[in-house]
Design a protein around this motif. Structure first.
Motif, PDB file in Angstrom:
ATOM      1  N   TRP A 118      -0.004  -8.362  -1.646  1.00  0.00           N
ATOM      2  CA  TRP A 118       0.548  -9.716  -1.655  1.00  0.00           C
ATOM      3  C   TRP A 118      -0.279 -10.566  -2.605  1.00  0.00           C
ATOM      4  O   TRP A 118      -1.248 -10.075  -3.194  1.00  0.00           O
ATOM      5  CB  TRP A 118       0.575 -10.297  -0.225  1.00  0.00           C
ATOM      6  CG  TRP A 118      -0.753 -10.328   0.444  1.00  0.00           C
ATOM      7  CD1 TRP A 118      -1.408  -9.299   1.053  1.00  0.00           C
ATOM      8  CD2 TRP A 118      -1.636 -11.460   0.534  1.00  0.00           C
ATOM      9  NE1 TRP A 118      -2.628  -9.712   1.528  1.00  0.00           N
ATOM     10  CE2 TRP A 118      -2.793 -11.031   1.222  1.00  0.00           C
ATOM     11  CE3 TRP A 118      -1.558 -12.786   0.122  1.00  0.00           C
ATOM     12  CZ2 TRP A 118      -3.868 -11.897   1.499  1.00  0.00           C
ATOM     13  CZ3 TRP A 118      -2.618 -13.641   0.391  1.00  0.00           C
ATOM     14  CH2 TRP A 118      -3.758 -13.184   1.087  1.00  0.00           C
ATOM     15  N   GLY A 240      -4.234 -13.093  18.443  1.00  0.00           N
ATOM     16  CA  GLY A 240      -5.272 -12.840  17.436  1.00  0.00           C
ATOM     17  C   GLY A 240      -4.799 -12.982  16.003  1.00  0.00           C
ATOM     18  O   GLY A 240      -5.504 -12.575  15.077  1.00  0.00           O
ATOM     19  N   GLY A 257      -5.208 -12.354   5.567  1.00  0.00           N
ATOM     20  CA  GLY A 257      -3.803 -12.305   5.163  1.00  0.00           C
ATOM     21  C   GLY A 257      -3.355 -13.589   4.474  1.00  0.00           C
ATOM     22  O   GLY A 257      -4.155 -14.510   4.263  1.00  0.00           O
ATOM     23  N   LYS A 268      11.007 -16.574   0.555  1.00  0.00           N
ATOM     24  CA  LYS A 268      10.992 -15.168   0.937  1.00  0.00           C
ATOM     25  C   LYS A 268       9.815 -14.866   1.858  1.00  0.00           C
ATOM     26  O   LYS A 268       8.790 -15.544   1.839  1.00  0.00           O
ATOM     27  CB  LYS A 268      10.889 -14.292  -0.324  1.00  0.00           C
ATOM     28  CG  LYS A 268      12.137 -14.314  -1.204  1.00  0.00           C
ATOM     29  CD  LYS A 268      13.173 -13.366  -0.632  1.00  0.00           C
ATOM     30  CE  LYS A 268      14.300 -13.059  -1.584  1.00  0.00           C
ATOM     31  NZ  LYS A 268      14.997 -14.280  -2.049  1.00  0.00           N
TER      32      LYS A 268
END
Ligand code: HEC
Ligand SMILES: [Cu+2]
Length: 319
Positions: A118, A240, A257, A268
């Motif tokens: 990503w 979490g 992340g 998206k």
């Protein structure tokens, strides 16, 4: 057998359609690369024709010793001087394009960090960094300077409609200047094999009018607005999720992340691959690796029913 080779051609050309089509450029840099491409293609075709013509001519003609000096001169000019000049000029042209697209000047600066699999996106503003992910928005007719790097493996940043590719290398910074000249949603992707989910490492590159861009960036800079005691946020923390994800303005500050502060404002989900809908969001959480294999987010198959609904409703409210 030979004919079957030609069947591949439509399949290859099909890849040129739609928003990843670099032959339909929507950016100044892409236009320059496209010009170079056409000059090379047409030039090579013409030269090829001349060379083949000369070969056929030479083959058919009788050897005539009296033309020896003329032939030598032809070889000197056509075979040495002409290619040297042409290739030299192309080299200079190519280097000028390269210098411009890797210049370190722009009207705005965007840092993009390639992660598996990503994109961490950081806008540099006078008020400080604005962090987002998996979507890039740009004002039309302005040069955006991208400062690119990667977390652990090499990626390649590519918005075909706007410009060429640029490698993203861990521990190093590369730069790329893009000047979109048309508004629209242009797709971007990772163009260097980087592991399991490489083919699913995409993003939207949305080009907007300056005023729309400014309000978007201003909204993006704000922390999330979360109602006190939002049950969805409590579930988010209990499960979490906040260990890996950041929601600015809350105690969820995980760096692993994508930033989720304005998740639902993105078009998206999952780095440019799914529409941002509650159904896809629910599946992303419970069936994570069916949605995107190999990723570093664990699936939560036991999260079902009302708890899942609440969590999804909370995530979809982050706009
Ligand atoms: C171990 C770290 C980790 C945990 C825990 C985790 N995630 Fe993720 N999450 C990731 C990573 C890494 C990605 C990016 C995956 C990719 O696209 O390659 C991601 C992606 C996402 C995305 C997509 C973001 C986008 O920009 O489209 C959402 C939504 C999400 N996570 C929600 C959650 C929720 C909700 C939880 C808790 C139930 C959770 N995550 C728990 C690491 C984690
Ligand atoms: Cu990649």
């Amino acid at each position: 057998m030979r004919r079957s080779i030609f069947l591949i051609i439509p399949a290859l050309l099909a890849g040129c359609e739609g928003r990843h089509n670099w032959l339909a450029s929507a950016g100044a840099e892409a236009q320059r690369v496209e010009d170079l491409f056409w000059v090379l293609l047409v030039g090579a075709a013409v030269i090829w024709g001349i060379v083949i013509g000369a070969a056929v001519y030479a083959h058919r003609r009788q050897v005539d010793p009296s033309l020896e000096t003329q032939a030598r001169r032809f070889i000197l000019w056509g075979g040495a001087v002409f290619p040297t000049v042409v290739v030299g000029a192309l080299l200079v042209w190519g280097l000028v394009i390269l210098r411009d697209i890797t210049s370190d000047e722009g009207d705005l600066t965007v840092r993009v960090d390639g992660e598996r699999w990503w994109w961490r996106v950081i806008y540099e503003t006078p008020e400080g960094d604005v962090v987002t992910a998996n979507e890039i928005r740009l004002p039309v007719d302005r040069t955006a300077l991208f400062r690119l790097t990667a977390d652990d493996v090499i990626h390649s940043f590519w918005v075909p409609a706007l410009g060429g590719k640029m490698d993203m290398i861990p521990g190093r910074e590369t730069t790329l200047a893009l000047t979109p000249i048309e508004t629209g949603n242009w797709g971007g992707l990772c163009a260097e094999y980087c592991g399991g989910a490489h083919a699913l490492m995409r993003f939207d590159a949305i080009v907007m009018e300056q005023s729309a861009f400014d309000s978007w960036l201003e909204a993006e800079a704000q922390p999330a607005e979360i109602a006190a005691g939002d049950p969805g946020f409590e579930i988010f923390q209990e499960e979490g999720c906040g260990a890996c994800h950041t929601i600015r303005g809350t105690e969820a500050q995980g760096p692993v992340g994508p930033d989720l502060t304005h998740l639902a404002s993105r078009d998206k989900l999952g780095a440019g691959i799914y529409d941002m809908t509650p159904e896809n969001m629910a599946r992303w959480i419970t069936d994570t690796h069916a949605m995107k294999p190999d990723i570093d987010m664990p699936p939560y198959p036991d999260l079902q029913g009302e708890r899942l609904d609440r969590l999804v409703a909370f995530l979809m409210s982050l706009d």
